[in-house]
Design a protein around this motif. Sequence first.
Motif, short mmCIF file in Angstrom:
data_model
loop_
_atom_site.label_atom_id
_atom_site.label_comp_id
_atom_site.label_asym_id
_atom_site.label_seq_id
_atom_site.Cartn_x
_atom_site.Cartn_y
_atom_site.Cartn_z
N ALA A 127 0.82 -1.21 0.00
CA ALA A 127 0.00 0.00 0.00
C ALA A 127 0.85 1.26 0.00
O ALA A 127 0.45 2.29 -0.58
CB ALA A 127 -0.92 0.00 1.21
N PHE A 128 2.02 1.19 0.62
CA PHE A 128 2.85 2.38 0.72
C PHE A 128 3.49 2.73 -0.63
O PHE A 128 3.84 3.89 -0.85
CB PHE A 128 3.88 2.20 1.83
N LYS A 129 3.61 1.77 -1.52
CA LYS A 129 4.04 2.08 -2.88
C LYS A 129 2.93 2.86 -3.59
O LYS A 129 3.19 3.86 -4.27
CB LYS A 129 4.38 0.80 -3.64
N LEU A 130 1.70 2.40 -3.45
CA LEU A 130 0.57 3.09 -4.08
C LEU A 130 0.47 4.52 -3.58
O LEU A 130 0.16 5.45 -4.35
CB LEU A 130 -0.73 2.33 -3.79
N SER A 131 0.73 4.71 -2.29
CA SER A 131 0.70 6.05 -1.72
C SER A 131 1.86 6.90 -2.24
O SER A 131 1.68 8.07 -2.60
CB SER A 131 0.77 5.95 -0.19
N ARG A 132 3.06 6.32 -2.32
CA ARG A 132 4.24 7.07 -2.75
C ARG A 132 4.17 7.44 -4.22
O ARG A 132 4.82 8.37 -4.67
CB ARG A 132 5.51 6.27 -2.46
N TRP A 133 3.36 6.71 -4.98
CA TRP A 133 3.17 7.03 -6.39
C TRP A 133 1.97 7.94 -6.62
O TRP A 133 1.65 8.27 -7.76
CB TRP A 133 2.96 5.75 -7.20
N SER A 134 1.29 8.32 -5.56
CA SER A 134 0.10 9.19 -5.65
C SER A 134 -0.96 8.60 -6.57
O SER A 134 -1.53 9.30 -7.41
CB SER A 134 0.50 10.59 -6.12
N PRO A 174 -2.13 4.14 4.33
CA PRO A 174 -2.31 3.69 2.95
C PRO A 174 -2.95 2.32 2.84
O PRO A 174 -3.52 1.99 1.80
CB PRO A 174 -0.88 3.69 2.39
N GLN A 175 -2.89 1.51 3.90
CA GLN A 175 -3.53 0.21 3.87
C GLN A 175 -5.05 0.31 3.91
O GLN A 175 -5.75 -0.68 3.67
CB GLN A 175 -3.04 -0.65 5.05
N LEU A 176 -5.57 1.50 4.17
CA LEU A 176 -7.01 1.74 4.15
C LEU A 176 -7.38 2.67 3.01
O LEU A 176 -8.31 3.47 3.10
CB LEU A 176 -7.47 2.30 5.50
N SER A 177 -6.65 2.56 1.90
CA SER A 177 -6.96 3.35 0.71
C SER A 177 -8.35 3.01 0.19
O SER A 177 -8.83 1.87 0.33
CB SER A 177 -5.92 3.07 -0.39
N ILE A 178 -8.98 3.98 -0.42
CA ILE A 178 -10.32 3.80 -0.98
C ILE A 178 -10.19 3.55 -2.48
O ILE A 178 -9.67 4.40 -3.22
CB ILE A 178 -11.21 5.04 -0.73
#
Length: 493
Positions: free
Chosen positions: A55-62, A162-166
């Motif tokens: 999830a933190f990759k998805l967050s770091r890539w916006s 980020p593990q609770l991304s929508i």
Amino acid sequence: MRLPTRHLLSAAVASTLLTGCFSGTSAEGDGDGSRIRLAMMQPPRSGLSPLSDDAFKLSRWSTAETLVKLDEDGDARPALATKWRQSGRTWTFDIRGGVTFHDGTKLDAEAVVRSLTRAATASPKPRILDGVDLRAAEAHGDTVTVTTADEDPLVPQRLSSPQLSILAAKAYRGKTVNPVGAGTGPFELVSVDGTSAATLDRYDAYWGGRAKSPGIDVRFVPDGTARAAALRSGEADIVEAVPVSQAALLDQDLITEVPMPRTNTLYLNTAKGPFKDASLRAAAREAVDAESIVNGVYEGRADVAEGLLGPALPWAAGLRRPVTRTKATRPSGETITIGTFTDRTELPEVAAALQQQLQKAGFKVKLEVREYANIESDALAGAFDAFILSRATVLDSGDPAAYLYSDFASDGSFNISQLADPAVDRALKKAGATGTGTARRKAVVAAEAAVLTTDAAVPMLHERVIQGDAAGVTGAAHDPRERELVTADTYVK
């Protein structure tokens, strides 16, 4: 300046290791700059599922976003939710209007409930929900209620993880969560090539305004020498986690050193093997010479640990008090196996240094070193007598209570030490239930002390991340929490 031999040897093989990491040059887009070529350290572990550390990759890539984000002080601020309010165990969140997912569907209360429910009912749960019974429901209009079994003052901070991304409904059609084309951020994840690469394109309908870069080309490069070489050769624009051993070889204007809430810790198996004996755990603690590791392995680019919480949380040092520990017993040749991983370049060197220190103290020491993806399950199952881990202490909620619970509670999902101590459990639960502010910080430090009393973990040093940004990069994030890297404002001239 004369460089150490190991630096020169690393540089000599860099071109070989780099082969295949990046190809071609950064393609020009129709925005303010070129596509961003990004070299990441760790490949995906779970197919980029947001319910994992991926999830933190998805967050770091916006590309994926959450209801709440954290400011520099760790306080909750609006993101996909515009405001919220608490009533006992229930929090009500107003969902931002005018937001669409990358597949064109609308963000609404139903979508939020779907994502939060999938996370809350996952097995295993995302780390941020350790010990938390959370239920989400539609209220009325574009509002969502989040209710916990116990009153939880950290619900907004938890929802920033980020593990609770929508994500859009399409992400949840299979047995695993697939984030491709399902986020709400300024960049759309359009393809993933296994553990080798990922491609993101600008999402022009982003609610927060059009991104300045036309896209991101990600390559996963576990070898630190190859990552540094990619920056040096101009094949990468942004490189995360430049190894300390490579920093001296780079143009110092291209690297940024950021103090991090990340602790390099020796976890000791309290459930079986030699370290089931608390006096031998104490002997291992006394044998560790952290200062020599900081100077020898990290070349002074780290801080010797006084506790699990480091200088990135300055309030911890002011509240910390001396800890009473078990008296050490002289080892009599007990054989121990220490595990660690290669993804963080310094850790094998730390393991080698610890091997010498522990052998000098009277242990017989074997090392087992693999890539993280191939060793994590064994570490969590208690397969090693000790494990060396570089661990972010406020990664999820911006609050260290969640990390302490995850790693040291009897039912924590990341309990490598296999610790099951009633006093520690009580302290952790008290910290988690205490309201935000000074009282909570005192409870967190008390929980840290309870853990340290057991010698289940020996904190050695607090890391500083070294990030490389090419000369043409503008607006790259330097985030101690490792949540941001490329944002809507990042571009390459």
